[in-house]
Scaffold this active site. Sequence first.
Site, PDB file in Angstrom:
ATOM      1  N   LYS A 137      59.390  42.977  44.378  1.00  0.00           N
ATOM      2  CA  LYS A 137      58.697  44.166  44.903  1.00  0.00           C
ATOM      3  C   LYS A 137      59.038  44.220  46.369  1.00  0.00           C
ATOM      4  O   LYS A 137      58.736  42.949  47.071  1.00  0.00           O
ATOM      5  CB  LYS A 137      56.931  43.812  44.895  1.00  0.00           C
ATOM      6  CG  LYS A 137      56.234  45.006  45.595  1.00  0.00           C
ATOM      7  CD  LYS A 137      54.890  44.853  45.741  1.00  0.00           C
ATOM      8  CE  LYS A 137      54.233  45.604  46.915  1.00  0.00           C
ATOM      9  NZ  LYS A 137      52.657  45.041  46.963  1.00  0.00           N
ATOM     10  N   GLY A 157      45.052  47.094  51.903  1.00  0.00           N
ATOM     11  CA  GLY A 157      43.790  46.500  52.154  1.00  0.00           C
ATOM     12  C   GLY A 157      42.511  47.331  52.756  1.00  0.00           C
ATOM     13  O   GLY A 157      41.449  46.692  52.767  1.00  0.00           O
ATOM     14  N   ALA A 193      48.771  49.914  47.044  1.00  0.00           N
ATOM     15  CA  ALA A 193      48.107  49.891  48.178  1.00  0.00           C
ATOM     16  C   ALA A 193      46.900  51.062  48.575  1.00  0.00           C
ATOM     17  O   ALA A 193      47.045  52.104  48.350  1.00  0.00           O
ATOM     18  CB  ALA A 193      48.940  49.954  49.521  1.00  0.00           C
ATOM     19  N   GLY A 194      45.833  50.609  49.093  1.00  0.00           N
ATOM     20  CA  GLY A 194      44.777  51.523  49.698  1.00  0.00           C
ATOM     21  C   GLY A 194      43.644  51.788  48.868  1.00  0.00           C
ATOM     22  O   GLY A 194      42.588  52.426  49.093  1.00  0.00           O
ATOM     23  N   ASN A 200      44.533  44.841  44.463  1.00  0.00           N
ATOM     24  CA  ASN A 200      44.434  43.503  45.028  1.00  0.00           C
ATOM     25  C   ASN A 200      42.979  43.530  45.467  1.00  0.00           C
ATOM     26  O   ASN A 200      41.890  43.074  44.836  1.00  0.00           O
ATOM     27  CB  ASN A 200      45.404  42.818  45.896  1.00  0.00           C
ATOM     28  CG  ASN A 200      45.164  41.542  46.071  1.00  0.00           C
ATOM     29  OD1 ASN A 200      46.390  40.910  46.388  1.00  0.00           O
ATOM     30  ND2 ASN A 200      44.300  40.880  46.036  1.00  0.00           N
ATOM     31  N   THR A 201      42.877  43.899  46.760  1.00  0.00           N
ATOM     32  CA  THR A 201      41.606  43.814  47.442  1.00  0.00           C
ATOM     33  C   THR A 201      40.619  44.500  47.169  1.00  0.00           C
ATOM     34  O   THR A 201      39.387  44.234  47.030  1.00  0.00           O
ATOM     35  CB  THR A 201      41.554  44.096  48.969  1.00  0.00           C
ATOM     36  OG1 THR A 201      42.452  45.184  49.059  1.00  0.00           O
ATOM     37  CG2 THR A 201      42.512  43.045  49.762  1.00  0.00           C
TER      38      THR A 201
END
Lengths: 272, 71
Positions: free
Chosen positions: A101, A162, A189-190, A211-212
């Site tokens: 990635k 994040g 992301a996001g 992830n987050t």
Amino acid sequence: MGPSAPDSWNLYDTPMTSRLWMGSSHFPNWNVFASACELAKPGFITLSLRRQTATGGQSYWKLIRSLDIPILPNTAGCFSAHEAIQLAEISRDTFETDWIKVEVIADEQSLHPEGPELIRACEVLIQKGFKVLPYCSDDLSICKALTDVGCRALMPLGAPIGTGLGLLNPFNLERLRYRFPKIPLILDAGLGKPSQATQVMEMGFDAVLLNTAISQSVNPAEMALAFLEAVSAGHRAFKAVPMPAQPNAQPSTPSMDMPIGDYRVGAELYGN
Amino acid sequence: MSKDSNIQIQINHKPTHLPYSMTLAQWVEHQTLELPVALILNNQFIPKGEWAQHLLTDGDHIDLLSPIQGG
């Protein structure tokens, strides 16, 4: 295909079944991370390489191996093509995988992806035989340039890394799906909520990387499962093709032979 | 293998004495690591396949990289 039959998709000629990938950062502890992975069954787990002591990362690596989930090294923290290429080559030698990635960051505060440096890094890495997954903006010209240099998948952002802000520009994401119908698109992301994952999968994206949104929730294992169901719902809806939106109301129930409220009945009652 | 207790190298900026003269491959074996690592010797990445060809000398600096969580 039956309603419960699994479907697969191809990424660099590799059949994929999972449409949810997971990052491994910011989990309260490794047991929680393992529980989330066991429930979500991600297609990839992303990780990186950093300078550590000889034993640093040992428990993490042991857990990653025990989960038996493919790993996707990233080039997080790189600010130039040169750095990203170097870290990608180190990762390939270390982890023995061609998957990478590619992250080249333009701005330390927003972590917004670079344009030209990212494109240059991807071009070189593709020539070196990597299976390149570029973390990129949703800008059509950048995405087009990435496919022009040989990227066979794109990972546009929904919002800054994040933030959990969701899909800041759904129009751009929909246009990417329309413009690149045969390029796998993985939303990276996001995202913050499962409904946002459903929304992007309804557009026809092939997968999401989270992830987050999972690790920073109060119950990461439960949130992982919620995202898994949301991704599945969105993908099924895309395949089922939603009805076209229209401005005028259409009654769901037939209005013919209505037993009450008929104009003629009303006329008799009120003598009009 | 020659004995040489005067070889001092740096691992991630931390001084370390080598018990004897050894190659990068022998140093890694000596660490009994249970995870994949990448080694950068004096600012140059050394692929795994070349570890046996690099004899560590006094003053060498190794950057040891290992897996870490990422997104």
